[in-house]
Enzyme design. Structure first.
Site, PDB file in Angstrom:
ATOM      1  N   ARG A 165       0.842  -1.201   0.000  1.00 21.34           N
ATOM      2  CA  ARG A 165       0.000   0.000   0.000  1.00 21.34           C
ATOM      3  C   ARG A 165       0.885   1.262   0.000  1.00 21.34           C
ATOM      4  O   ARG A 165       0.961   1.980  -0.989  1.00 21.34           O
ATOM      5  CB  ARG A 165      -0.938  -0.006   1.225  1.00 21.34           C
ATOM      6  CG  ARG A 165      -2.106   0.977   1.109  1.00 21.34           C
ATOM      7  CD  ARG A 165      -1.734   2.414   1.462  1.00 21.34           C
ATOM      8  NE  ARG A 165      -1.172   2.545   2.810  1.00 21.34           N
ATOM      9  CZ  ARG A 165      -0.612   3.646   3.260  1.00 21.34           C
ATOM     10  NH1 ARG A 165      -0.522   4.720   2.510  1.00 21.34           N
ATOM     11  NH2 ARG A 165      -0.085   3.683   4.477  1.00 21.34           N
ATOM     12  N   ASP A 166       1.590   1.499   1.085  1.00 17.86           N
ATOM     13  CA  ASP A 166       2.368   2.739   1.194  1.00 17.86           C
ATOM     14  C   ASP A 166       3.426   2.795   0.095  1.00 17.86           C
ATOM     15  O   ASP A 166       3.751   3.856  -0.436  1.00 17.86           O
ATOM     16  CB  ASP A 166       3.046   2.800   2.574  1.00 17.86           C
ATOM     17  CG  ASP A 166       3.343   4.226   3.031  1.00 17.86           C
ATOM     18  OD1 ASP A 166       3.138   5.166   2.243  1.00 17.86           O
ATOM     19  OD2 ASP A 166       3.787   4.389   4.182  1.00 17.86           O
ATOM     20  N   HIS A 187       5.680   3.697  12.715  1.00 14.87           N
ATOM     21  CA  HIS A 187       5.813   3.649  11.249  1.00 14.87           C
ATOM     22  C   HIS A 187       6.822   4.729  10.867  1.00 14.87           C
ATOM     23  O   HIS A 187       6.554   5.912  11.039  1.00 14.87           O
ATOM     24  CB  HIS A 187       4.416   3.934  10.681  1.00 14.87           C
ATOM     25  CG  HIS A 187       4.296   4.136   9.210  1.00 14.87           C
ATOM     26  ND1 HIS A 187       3.502   3.336   8.414  1.00 14.87           N
ATOM     27  CD2 HIS A 187       4.820   5.056   8.363  1.00 14.87           C
ATOM     28  CE1 HIS A 187       3.542   3.758   7.164  1.00 14.87           C
ATOM     29  NE2 HIS A 187       4.343   4.810   7.101  1.00 14.87           N
ATOM     30  N   HIS A 203       9.761   6.419   8.130  1.00 15.93           N
ATOM     31  CA  HIS A 203      10.319   6.551   6.782  1.00 15.93           C
ATOM     32  C   HIS A 203      11.805   6.854   6.923  1.00 15.93           C
ATOM     33  O   HIS A 203      12.249   7.409   7.925  1.00 15.93           O
ATOM     34  CB  HIS A 203       9.588   7.655   6.002  1.00 15.93           C
ATOM     35  CG  HIS A 203       8.255   7.218   5.502  1.00 15.93           C
ATOM     36  ND1 HIS A 203       7.999   6.967   4.175  1.00 15.93           N
ATOM     37  CD2 HIS A 203       7.100   6.940   6.166  1.00 15.93           C
ATOM     38  CE1 HIS A 203       6.743   6.571   4.043  1.00 15.93           C
ATOM     39  NE2 HIS A 203       6.180   6.543   5.223  1.00 15.93           N
ATOM     40  N   CYS A 205       4.728   9.321   0.456  1.00 20.61           N
ATOM     41  CA  CYS A 205       3.336   9.754   0.422  1.00 20.61           C
ATOM     42  C   CYS A 205       3.173  10.837  -0.629  1.00 20.61           C
ATOM     43  O   CYS A 205       3.857  11.852  -0.580  1.00 20.61           O
ATOM     44  CB  CYS A 205       2.914  10.279   1.790  1.00 20.61           C
ATOM     45  SG  CYS A 205       1.237  10.922   1.769  1.00 20.61           S
TER      46      CYS A 205
HETATM   47  N1  COA Z   1     -12.943   5.548  -2.244  1.00 19.35           N
HETATM   48  C1  COA Z   1     -13.286   5.769  -3.546  1.00 19.35           C
HETATM   49  N2  COA Z   1     -13.861   6.893  -3.980  1.00 19.35           N
HETATM   50  C2  COA Z   1     -14.096   7.851  -3.066  1.00 19.35           C
HETATM   51  C3  COA Z   1     -13.785   7.688  -1.725  1.00 19.35           C
HETATM   52  C4  COA Z   1     -13.171   6.483  -1.311  1.00 19.35           C
HETATM   53  N3  COA Z   1     -12.820   6.260  -0.052  1.00 19.35           N
HETATM   54  N4  COA Z   1     -14.140   8.797  -1.061  1.00 19.35           N
HETATM   55  C5  COA Z   1     -14.677   9.637  -1.956  1.00 19.35           C
HETATM   56  N5  COA Z   1     -14.655   9.067  -3.170  1.00 19.35           N
HETATM   57  C6  COA Z   1     -15.112   9.638  -4.439  1.00 19.35           C
HETATM   58  C7  COA Z   1     -16.480  10.273  -4.324  1.00 19.35           C
HETATM   59  O1  COA Z   1     -17.491   9.328  -4.537  1.00 19.35           O
HETATM   60  C8  COA Z   1     -16.427  11.315  -5.422  1.00 19.35           C
HETATM   61  O2  COA Z   1     -16.592  10.693  -6.668  1.00 19.35           O
HETATM   62  P1  COA Z   1     -17.342  11.422  -7.880  1.00 19.35           P
HETATM   63  O3  COA Z   1     -16.559  12.669  -8.141  1.00 19.35           O
HETATM   64  O4  COA Z   1     -17.258  10.418  -8.980  1.00 19.35           O
HETATM   65  O5  COA Z   1     -18.703  11.691  -7.371  1.00 19.35           O
HETATM   66  C9  COA Z   1     -14.998  11.807  -5.354  1.00 19.35           C
HETATM   67  O6  COA Z   1     -14.244  10.723  -4.774  1.00 19.35           O
HETATM   68  C10 COA Z   1     -14.827  13.051  -4.523  1.00 19.35           C
HETATM   69  O7  COA Z   1     -15.448  12.856  -3.274  1.00 19.35           O
HETATM   70  P2  COA Z   1     -15.285  13.860  -2.054  1.00 19.35           P
HETATM   71  O8  COA Z   1     -16.015  13.319  -0.889  1.00 19.35           O
HETATM   72  O9  COA Z   1     -15.634  15.267  -2.521  1.00 19.35           O
HETATM   73  O10 COA Z   1     -13.774  13.733  -1.745  1.00 19.35           O
HETATM   74  P3  COA Z   1     -12.560  14.761  -1.914  1.00 19.35           P
HETATM   75  O11 COA Z   1     -12.346  15.123  -3.329  1.00 19.35           O
HETATM   76  O12 COA Z   1     -12.725  15.819  -0.922  1.00 19.35           O
HETATM   77  O13 COA Z   1     -11.333  13.785  -1.495  1.00 19.35           O
HETATM   78  C11 COA Z   1     -10.700  11.817  -0.247  1.00 19.35           C
HETATM   79  C12 COA Z   1     -11.315  13.195  -0.216  1.00 19.35           C
HETATM   80  C13 COA Z   1     -10.520  11.401   1.189  1.00 19.35           C
HETATM   81  C14 COA Z   1     -11.624  10.864  -0.960  1.00 19.35           C
HETATM   82  C15 COA Z   1      -9.350  11.856  -1.013  1.00 19.35           C
HETATM   83  O14 COA Z   1      -8.610  12.952  -0.584  1.00 19.35           O
HETATM   84  C16 COA Z   1      -8.549  10.598  -0.800  1.00 19.35           C
HETATM   85  O15 COA Z   1      -8.881   9.548  -1.315  1.00 19.35           O
HETATM   86  N6  COA Z   1      -7.458  10.669  -0.037  1.00 19.35           N
HETATM   87  C17 COA Z   1      -6.629   9.543   0.272  1.00 19.35           C
HETATM   88  C18 COA Z   1      -5.228   9.893   0.101  1.00 19.35           C
HETATM   89  C19 COA Z   1      -4.313   8.750   0.461  1.00 19.35           C
HETATM   90  O16 COA Z   1      -4.552   7.593   0.202  1.00 19.35           O
HETATM   91  N7  COA Z   1      -3.190   9.118   1.034  1.00 19.35           N
HETATM   92  C20 COA Z   1      -2.158   8.226   1.364  1.00 19.35           C
HETATM   93  C21 COA Z   1      -2.370   7.507   2.604  1.00 19.35           C
HETATM   94  S1  COA Z   1      -2.088   8.394   4.082  1.00 19.35           S
HETATM   95 ZN    ZN Z   2       4.145   5.949   5.394  1.00 18.83          ZN
END
Ligand code: COA
Ligand code: ZN
Length: 308
Positions: free
Chosen positions: A13-14, A204, A206, A237
């Site tokens: 994942r990471d 955790h 890095h 990240c």
């Molecule tokens: N899985 C899949 N799709 C997701 C989701 C999830 N957990 N959460 C939201 N979405 C989708 C929504 O359905 C929406 O889709 P659409 O545009 O087709 O309708 C879109 O993403 C935007 O949704 P929204 O609630 O407005 O989210 P956002 O744009 O504010 O983004 C997160 C928020 C949390 C979804 C996004 O920032 C994210 O996925 N971050 C994770 C980052 C990550 O993995 N970092 C590394 C690990 S620490």
């Molecule tokens: Zn990490």
């Protein structure tokens, strides 16, 4: 104090979330199975996040489906309730929710406020028992934030208190950008172990500044017995500028086994997984001891582990 250490490999994942070339679910499962073959029991196999934010993690549902009968403890990262629901529907048995040491990091990673992230953990915990799902949480930027600088230990202690009280199984303190030093790690982990014991805490790190292993040692001395690490040192990240790879599983296993701790991991087989990680990504340096470790493969175990 226990000599058993629980290692959780977060490479699938990471590590893989950050590669320029994404792997398909079959390749991701190959890497996970190589880790299982080396005796790594806990593996973070993917995440349920926005496919726009992290395209490389698309297909985590297929990874979980493929691993259905494999013997391991698999977790997936979720950033919000939608992620939890997708994970549940895909048959996940353990989810890891992300919390934040600073508001800026919460905004950059998940476009939410820190308090909202904690609220989501609470909501998840209200449902997870009914779904038979374990819940873990990681506090991102537990020592330093790429946007707001150093994070106070008192702040992290307050989050830790709240979240452990909510009932998460495990809480991981993450040095997301690899900026902490062993003195800071010792201070925070000593304080938290004193207050909560070590059973539900993990770290955790890095390796950005070559302090990954030193930080593992500092946390270990403070009583921590759970560590995330990443096969091949893969990692970083996309939302935390300056983050480089996680501390390599190969290095961490070597350190622990040489000091007489038990990880359950076979170093020779782990080197097979290390080679595969590099073949698949072309970007898995393999930790700082890789050259030495490669030379130990095939030698008797006591020699390879460096124990006398
Ligand atoms: N899985 C899949 N799709 C997701 C989701 C999830 N957990 N959460 C939201 N979405 C989708 C929504 O359905 C929406 O889709 P659409 O545009 O087709 O309708 C879109 O993403 C935007 O949704 P929204 O609630 O407005 O989210 P956002 O744009 O504010 O983004 C997160 C928020 C949390 C979804 C996004 O920032 C994210 O996925 N971050 C994770 C980052 C990550 O993995 N970092 C590394 C690990 S620490
Ligand atoms: Zn990490």
């Amino acid at each position: 104090m226990s000599r058993l250490v629980r290692l959780n490999d977060v490479g699938p994942r990471d590590g893989l979330q950050n590669q320029s070339v994404g792997l398909d679910p079959v390749q991701r499962v190959d890497l996970i199975r190589a880790l299982l073959g080396a005796g790594v029991r806990y593996i973070e196999v993917g995440s349920f996040v926005s496919p726009r934010a992290v395209p490389a993690m698309v297909g985590t549902d297929r990874v979980l489906a493929e691993l259905k009968t494999d013997p391991g403890e698999f977790s997936v990262l979720v950033p919000n309730m939608k992620g939890y629901e997708l994970a549940r529907d895909a048959g996940a048995k353990c989810v890891g929710m992300v919390l934040y040491g600073t508001e800026s990091m919460a905004r950059a990673n998940a476009n939410m406020a820190r308090a909202d992230a904690e609220g989501i953990v609470e909501q998840i915990l209200q449902r997870s028992a009914d779904h038979g799902i374990r819940v873990e949480a990681t506090i991102s930027v537990a020592w330093e934030c790429p946007f707001d600088g150093p994070v106070s230990a008192d702040e992290i202690a307050a989050i830790t208190r709240r979240v452990l009280r909510m009932g998460v199984d495990h809480l991981v303190l993450a040095d997301t950008i690899g900026a902490a030093n062993p003195k800071q790690v010792r201070e925070l982990t000593t304080m938290l172990v004193k207050e909560h014991g070590a059973d539900r805490l993990a770290c955790h790190f890095h390796d950005t500044r070559a302090l990954g292993l030193a930080n593992v040692y500092a946390a270990l001395e403070a009583g921590i017995r759970g560590f995330d690490s990443s096969i091949g040192g893969l990692g970083g990240c996309p939302f935390a500028p300056g983050a480089s790879g996680n501390v390599a599983t190969e290095d961490v296993v070597m350190l622990l086994e040489q000091m007489g701790y038990q990880t359950g991991v076979d170093l020779a087989s782990l080197m097979d997984a290390s080679r595969l990680a590099n073949e698949l990504t072309n970007n898995a340096p393999g930790g700082r001891a890789k050259a030495w470790l490669e030379r130990q493969v095939g030698k008797p175990q006591h020699q390879a582990s460096g124990q006398v």
